[in-house]
Design a protein around this motif. Sequence first.
Motif, PDB file in Angstrom:
ATOM      1  N   ASN A 144       4.609   8.659  -1.346  1.00  0.00           N
ATOM      2  CA  ASN A 144       5.877   8.006  -1.002  1.00  0.00           C
ATOM      3  C   ASN A 144       6.801   7.844  -2.202  1.00  0.00           C
ATOM      4  O   ASN A 144       7.764   7.074  -2.147  1.00  0.00           O
ATOM      5  N   ALA A 145       6.518   8.566  -3.286  1.00  0.00           N
ATOM      6  CA  ALA A 145       7.296   8.396  -4.514  1.00  0.00           C
ATOM      7  C   ALA A 145       8.786   8.667  -4.312  1.00  0.00           C
ATOM      8  O   ALA A 145       9.633   8.059  -4.958  1.00  0.00           O
ATOM      9  N   GLY A 146       9.114   9.569  -3.398  1.00  0.00           N
ATOM     10  CA  GLY A 146      10.516   9.891  -3.163  1.00  0.00           C
ATOM     11  C   GLY A 146      11.185   9.069  -2.084  1.00  0.00           C
ATOM     12  O   GLY A 146      12.369   9.271  -1.782  1.00  0.00           O
ATOM     13  N   LYS A 147      10.442   8.140  -1.518  1.00  0.00           N
ATOM     14  CA  LYS A 147      10.979   7.334  -0.417  1.00  0.00           C
ATOM     15  C   LYS A 147      11.611   6.055  -0.952  1.00  0.00           C
ATOM     16  O   LYS A 147      11.094   5.428  -1.867  1.00  0.00           O
ATOM     17  N   SER A 187       0.831  -1.203   0.000  1.00  0.00           N
ATOM     18  CA  SER A 187       0.000   0.000   0.000  1.00  0.00           C
ATOM     19  C   SER A 187       0.870   1.259   0.000  1.00  0.00           C
ATOM     20  O   SER A 187       0.587   2.226  -0.709  1.00  0.00           O
ATOM     21  N   ALA A 188       1.948   1.238   0.787  1.00  0.00           N
ATOM     22  CA  ALA A 188       2.842   2.395   0.853  1.00  0.00           C
ATOM     23  C   ALA A 188       3.564   2.617  -0.471  1.00  0.00           C
ATOM     24  O   ALA A 188       3.760   3.757  -0.909  1.00  0.00           O
ATOM     25  N   LEU A 189       3.962   1.535  -1.142  1.00  0.00           N
ATOM     26  CA  LEU A 189       4.642   1.652  -2.421  1.00  0.00           C
ATOM     27  C   LEU A 189       3.731   2.238  -3.497  1.00  0.00           C
ATOM     28  O   LEU A 189       4.189   2.944  -4.401  1.00  0.00           O
ATOM     29  N   ALA A 190       2.449   1.958  -3.405  1.00  0.00           N
ATOM     30  CA  ALA A 190       1.494   2.448  -4.401  1.00  0.00           C
ATOM     31  C   ALA A 190       1.018   3.864  -4.107  1.00  0.00           C
ATOM     32  O   ALA A 190       0.324   4.465  -4.927  1.00  0.00           O
ATOM     33  N   PRO A 249       9.118  -5.044  -5.683  1.00  0.00           N
ATOM     34  CA  PRO A 249       8.564  -3.789  -5.153  1.00  0.00           C
ATOM     35  C   PRO A 249       8.752  -2.615  -6.108  1.00  0.00           C
ATOM     36  O   PRO A 249       7.848  -1.804  -6.290  1.00  0.00           O
ATOM     37  N   SER A 250       9.920  -2.535  -6.741  1.00  0.00           N
ATOM     38  CA  SER A 250      10.195  -1.421  -7.660  1.00  0.00           C
ATOM     39  C   SER A 250       9.283  -1.459  -8.880  1.00  0.00           C
ATOM     40  O   SER A 250       8.778  -0.426  -9.324  1.00  0.00           O
ATOM     41  N   SER A 251       9.034  -2.641  -9.429  1.00  0.00           N
ATOM     42  CA  SER A 251       8.178  -2.744 -10.614  1.00  0.00           C
ATOM     43  C   SER A 251       6.737  -2.417 -10.284  1.00  0.00           C
ATOM     44  O   SER A 251       6.020  -1.828 -11.095  1.00  0.00           O
ATOM     45  N   LEU A 252       6.282  -2.773  -9.096  1.00  0.00           N
ATOM     46  CA  LEU A 252       4.924  -2.423  -8.687  1.00  0.00           C
ATOM     47  C   LEU A 252       4.782  -0.916  -8.580  1.00  0.00           C
ATOM     48  O   LEU A 252       3.793  -0.337  -9.017  1.00  0.00           O
ATOM     49  N   ARG A 253       5.787  -0.276  -8.010  1.00  0.00           N
ATOM     50  CA  ARG A 253       5.756   1.183  -7.873  1.00  0.00           C
ATOM     51  C   ARG A 253       5.718   1.844  -9.248  1.00  0.00           C
ATOM     52  O   ARG A 253       4.962   2.789  -9.479  1.00  0.00           O
ATOM     53  N   GLN A 254       6.487   1.349 -10.195  1.00  0.00           N
ATOM     54  CA  GLN A 254       6.525   1.923 -11.541  1.00  0.00           C
ATOM     55  C   GLN A 254       5.197   1.743 -12.254  1.00  0.00           C
ATOM     56  O   GLN A 254       4.688   2.652 -12.901  1.00  0.00           O
TER      57      GLN A 254
END
Length: 298
Positions: free
Chosen positions: A256-259, A249-252, A288-293
């Motif tokens: 939190n884009a800069g975290k 949830s935090a990654l999405a 985690p990185s690919s989910l954020r992207q």
Amino acid sequence: MQNIALAFPLVALGGAGLNTDGEQSKEETASPFQATALHTVAIIGGKAEVSGNFHVASSPEPGVFIGRCFESATVRIDDMQPVAIEAGRAFLGVVAREAELQYAAGEVTLVLLPRQVLKLADALKAVPFGVSAGPDPALDILVSHAAGLLGRTLPPALALFCESALLGLLAFAAGPGGSAPARGPDGRDALYQEILLDIAANCSRHDFGVSQVAQRHKINVRTLQKMFQQHGVTLKEHLTWSRLQLARSALADPANAGKKVSDIAFEAGFNDIATFNRLFRRSFGRTPSSLRQRDGGS
């Protein structure tokens, strides 16, 4: 009349008007409903000014479709016969492929989640595909609580806490008879739900583990572990899953884009980034990185 399509496990709202001949128009109509996403539970609802139709597609896994309409409605699950739902009565549907709700003007509340989320509740494994709408106080309270969350943006920890409460009510509703006496006189199920809520509220703490949970609830560690094993999961697995949900949830969250991913993992309760990455990929099928992207559109 309005036609709105939904999809598991994440819900996307899209409306298309129907003309007087019952044919779909080319112009989109604004949805009268609000949506709130917790972690794996989505809540849709609001006041419909006209009658309408919800179409729910469950993909790739079966889903659970819960709701209540102010006026009478009709629900169809997969290829089964439509079921008439009385006005103001909550219903529960387990969907293999698709479901359809025909509703009249008035308040409508829907709760949607993938069936796999219910792996912690043995009672729900036995619920067949189809729809039921018998009187059930637990299901009615669940929908009322869900309606109170509509339109709210919740912090990850609070969203997980609210989701655990809803799932606890759902497990109770799907149990034998949907009432407390049918679940045994020792109160063990009530304690289990209490522990689930405690984990949802405190799983991000690094000093929160099996022994701490046992101490907080004044229960023997062995008994505690057996309690979770009876629900098809270990306490450690459930604690890890709760932390992974917080991190996802935090990654999405655009805020939190800069975290750093490592900081998010630490704040969710993980001490080792390599372990976090491995567990995250195993659970969600991506890093985690690919989910954020993907969720950030970059």
